[in-house]
Design a protein around this motif. Structure first.
Motif, PDB file in Angstrom:
ATOM      1  N   GLU A   3       0.804  -1.233   0.000  1.00 17.44           N
ATOM      2  CA  GLU A   3       0.000   0.000   0.000  1.00 17.44           C
ATOM      3  C   GLU A   3       0.833   1.279   0.000  1.00 17.44           C
ATOM      4  N   THR A   4       1.857   1.345   0.807  1.00 15.77           N
ATOM      5  CA  THR A   4       2.607   2.600   0.932  1.00 15.77           C
ATOM      6  C   THR A   4       3.967   2.558   0.229  1.00 15.77           C
ATOM      7  N   ARG A   5       4.170   1.572  -0.642  1.00 10.52           N
ATOM      8  CA  ARG A   5       5.485   1.413  -1.276  1.00 10.52           C
ATOM      9  C   ARG A   5       5.932   2.662  -2.026  1.00 10.52           C
ATOM     10  N   PHE A   6       5.023   3.243  -2.794  1.00 13.67           N
ATOM     11  CA  PHE A   6       5.386   4.391  -3.628  1.00 13.67           C
ATOM     12  C   PHE A   6       4.878   5.711  -3.041  1.00 13.67           C
ATOM     13  N   GLN A  35      17.991  -3.541 -11.222  1.00 12.92           N
ATOM     14  CA  GLN A  35      17.580  -3.352  -9.832  1.00 12.92           C
ATOM     15  C   GLN A  35      16.835  -2.035  -9.658  1.00 12.92           C
ATOM     16  N   TYR A  36      17.394  -0.963 -10.195  1.00 11.60           N
ATOM     17  CA  TYR A  36      16.792   0.364 -10.051  1.00 11.60           C
ATOM     18  C   TYR A  36      15.412   0.429 -10.700  1.00 11.60           C
ATOM     19  N   LEU A  37      15.279  -0.156 -11.887  1.00  9.48           N
ATOM     20  CA  LEU A  37      13.995  -0.104 -12.598  1.00  9.48           C
ATOM     21  C   LEU A  37      12.925  -0.914 -11.872  1.00  9.48           C
ATOM     22  N   THR A  38      13.339  -2.015 -11.249  1.00  6.27           N
ATOM     23  CA  THR A  38      12.394  -2.812 -10.468  1.00  6.27           C
ATOM     24  C   THR A  38      11.915  -2.030  -9.258  1.00  6.27           C
ATOM     25  N   ILE A  39      12.850  -1.419  -8.550  1.00  5.32           N
ATOM     26  CA  ILE A  39      12.486  -0.605  -7.388  1.00  5.32           C
ATOM     27  C   ILE A  39      11.628   0.584  -7.808  1.00  5.32           C
ATOM     28  N   MET A  40      11.939   1.151  -8.974  1.00 13.09           N
ATOM     29  CA  MET A  40      11.203   2.300  -9.497  1.00 13.09           C
ATOM     30  C   MET A  40       9.745   1.935  -9.770  1.00 13.09           C
ATOM     31  N   GLY A  41       9.507   0.668 -10.181  1.00 13.69           N
ATOM     32  CA  GLY A  41       8.140   0.227 -10.398  1.00 13.69           C
ATOM     33  C   GLY A  41       7.811  -0.226 -11.806  1.00 13.69           C
ATOM     34  N   PHE A  42       8.829  -0.555 -12.617  1.00 16.31           N
ATOM     35  CA  PHE A  42       8.539  -1.056 -13.965  1.00 16.31           C
ATOM     36  C   PHE A  42       7.813  -2.390 -13.876  1.00 16.31           C
ATOM     37  N   LYS A  43       6.834  -2.563 -14.745  1.00 19.13           N
ATOM     38  CA  LYS A  43       5.988  -3.752 -14.692  1.00 19.13           C
ATOM     39  C   LYS A  43       6.618  -4.948 -15.380  1.00 19.13           C
ATOM     40  N   ASN A  44       7.135  -4.757 -16.602  1.00 18.22           N
ATOM     41  CA  ASN A  44       7.669  -5.868 -17.388  1.00 18.22           C
ATOM     42  C   ASN A  44       9.085  -5.546 -17.866  1.00 18.22           C
ATOM     43  N   ILE A  45      10.065  -6.280 -17.358  1.00 17.87           N
ATOM     44  CA  ILE A  45      11.452  -6.107 -17.759  1.00 17.87           C
ATOM     45  C   ILE A  45      11.927  -7.387 -18.436  1.00 17.87           C
ATOM     46  N   THR A  46      12.537  -7.233 -19.605  1.00 16.83           N
ATOM     47  CA  THR A  46      13.153  -8.359 -20.303  1.00 16.83           C
ATOM     48  C   THR A  46      14.657  -8.137 -20.340  1.00 16.83           C
ATOM     49  N   GLY A  47      15.424  -9.152 -19.961  1.00 13.88           N
ATOM     50  CA  GLY A  47      16.876  -9.006 -19.923  1.00 13.88           C
ATOM     51  C   GLY A  47      17.581 -10.087 -20.714  1.00 13.88           C
ATOM     52  N   TYR A  48      18.551  -9.676 -21.541  1.00 11.10           N
ATOM     53  CA  TYR A  48      19.331 -10.602 -22.355  1.00 11.10           C
ATOM     54  C   TYR A  48      20.778 -10.657 -21.864  1.00 11.10           C
ATOM     55  N   ASP A  49      21.313 -11.863 -21.712  1.00 12.14           N
ATOM     56  CA  ASP A  49      22.740 -12.055 -21.460  1.00 12.14           C
ATOM     57  C   ASP A  49      23.023 -13.555 -21.437  1.00 12.14           C
ATOM     58  N   SER A 184      22.601   5.181 -12.579  1.00 15.38           N
ATOM     59  CA  SER A 184      21.689   6.211 -12.074  1.00 15.38           C
ATOM     60  C   SER A 184      21.334   7.219 -13.160  1.00 15.38           C
ATOM     61  N   LEU A 185      22.324   7.637 -13.940  1.00 21.25           N
ATOM     62  CA  LEU A 185      22.061   8.579 -15.031  1.00 21.25           C
ATOM     63  C   LEU A 185      21.154   7.968 -16.091  1.00 21.25           C
ATOM     64  N   THR A 186      21.338   6.692 -16.353  1.00 22.84           N
ATOM     65  CA  THR A 186      20.492   6.003 -17.329  1.00 22.84           C
ATOM     66  C   THR A 186      19.035   6.043 -16.907  1.00 22.84           C
ATOM     67  N   VAL A 187      18.770   5.716 -15.653  1.00 21.45           N
ATOM     68  CA  VAL A 187      17.401   5.727 -15.145  1.00 21.45           C
ATOM     69  C   VAL A 187      16.854   7.150 -15.098  1.00 21.45           C
ATOM     70  N   SER A 188      17.709   8.121 -14.785  1.00 22.79           N
ATOM     71  CA  SER A 188      17.292   9.525 -14.770  1.00 22.79           C
ATOM     72  C   SER A 188      16.897   9.998 -16.163  1.00 22.79           C
ATOM     73  N   GLN A 189      17.692   9.642 -17.166  1.00 25.44           N
ATOM     74  CA  GLN A 189      17.370   9.995 -18.556  1.00 25.44           C
ATOM     75  C   GLN A 189      16.021   9.405 -18.953  1.00 25.44           C
TER      76      GLN A 189
END
Length: 215
Positions: A3-6, A35-49, A184-189
């Motif tokens: 409830e109070t996460r964001f 990590q930052y995008l998950t904490i920020m609240g992105f719903k669907n993240i796809t990662g390749y490696d 951090s700059l990437t997420v800020s952009q």
């Protein structure tokens, strides 16, 4: 949703716009960005490696020692899920991204060479869904960020072949402060673009001046 996460940023970050994003490369930069995008609240993240976590990766990634020997994509999925909720998804793809693979609305490139970055850029130009491409690059003590949208594109102005880049001394290829700064700059952009704010199409920063002296 908790409830109070964001509570502290709900009027700042529009969660309904944090939809789909692809991260290509889940090493130093990609691990922190995920990590930052998950904490920020992105719903669907796809990662390749398709790389494996090794001892020497520990000094410049977000992963703990327990992930040594695991594939970075699988490690990243397990790691970032600790920061998310059941309405958030991280899809780990244990392979190198190729031009045959899809992109998302937002895309972040953190690969190890300039040629793979250029391949992502070319695919971005042809993809009707993709609207933003952020190319995050890092040296030992420098960071470089190229941001491209379909309305503003100076990408090739800041691209050079991998073999034209001066190699850093083997003991100085990466540093944690450079990694976390560019993440951090990437997420800020990305945030500035999402909310319709101003962003920089190119950022280059020397995080610390290093001089070599002959003894």
């Amino acid at each position: 949703m908790i409830e109070t996460r964001f509570l502290r940023n709900r009027k700042l970050i529009p969660l309904n716009k944090l939809t789909d994003i692809t991260i290509i490369g889940l090493g130093g930069i990609g691990s922190f960005v995920s990590q930052y995008l998950t904490i920020m609240g992105f719903k669907n993240i796809t990662g390749y490696d398709n790389d494996i976590m090794k001892d020497h990766n520990l000094s410049s990634t977000a992963y703990p020692t327990s992930y040594i020997g695991k594939n970075k994509a699988i490690a990243c999925q397990d790691f970032v899920n600790k920061f998310g909720e059941d309405w958030q998804s991280f899809k780990a793809i244990d392979k190198k991204w190729t031009s045959r693979d899809s992109l998302s609305l937002y895309n972040i490139v953190c690969t190890d060479d300039m040629e793979s970055r250029k391949s992502c850029y070319k695919a971005f130009l042809k993809d009707d869904i993709a609207k933003v491409l952020i190319d995050a690059r890092m040296g030992a003590t420098t960071i470089e960020l190229v941001t491209v949208t379909k309305n503003h594109d100076d990408y090739m102005k800041h691209w050079i072949p991998t073999d034209s880049i001066d190699p850093a001394p083997c003991s100085m290829k990466h540093s944690l402060f450079a990694t976390t700064t560019i993440a951090s700059l990437t997420v800020s952009q990305l945030y500035n673009i999402i909310v319709g704010g101003q962003y920089y199409d190119y950022i280059w920063i020397e995080t610390i001046e290093v001089k070599e002296e002959e003894l």
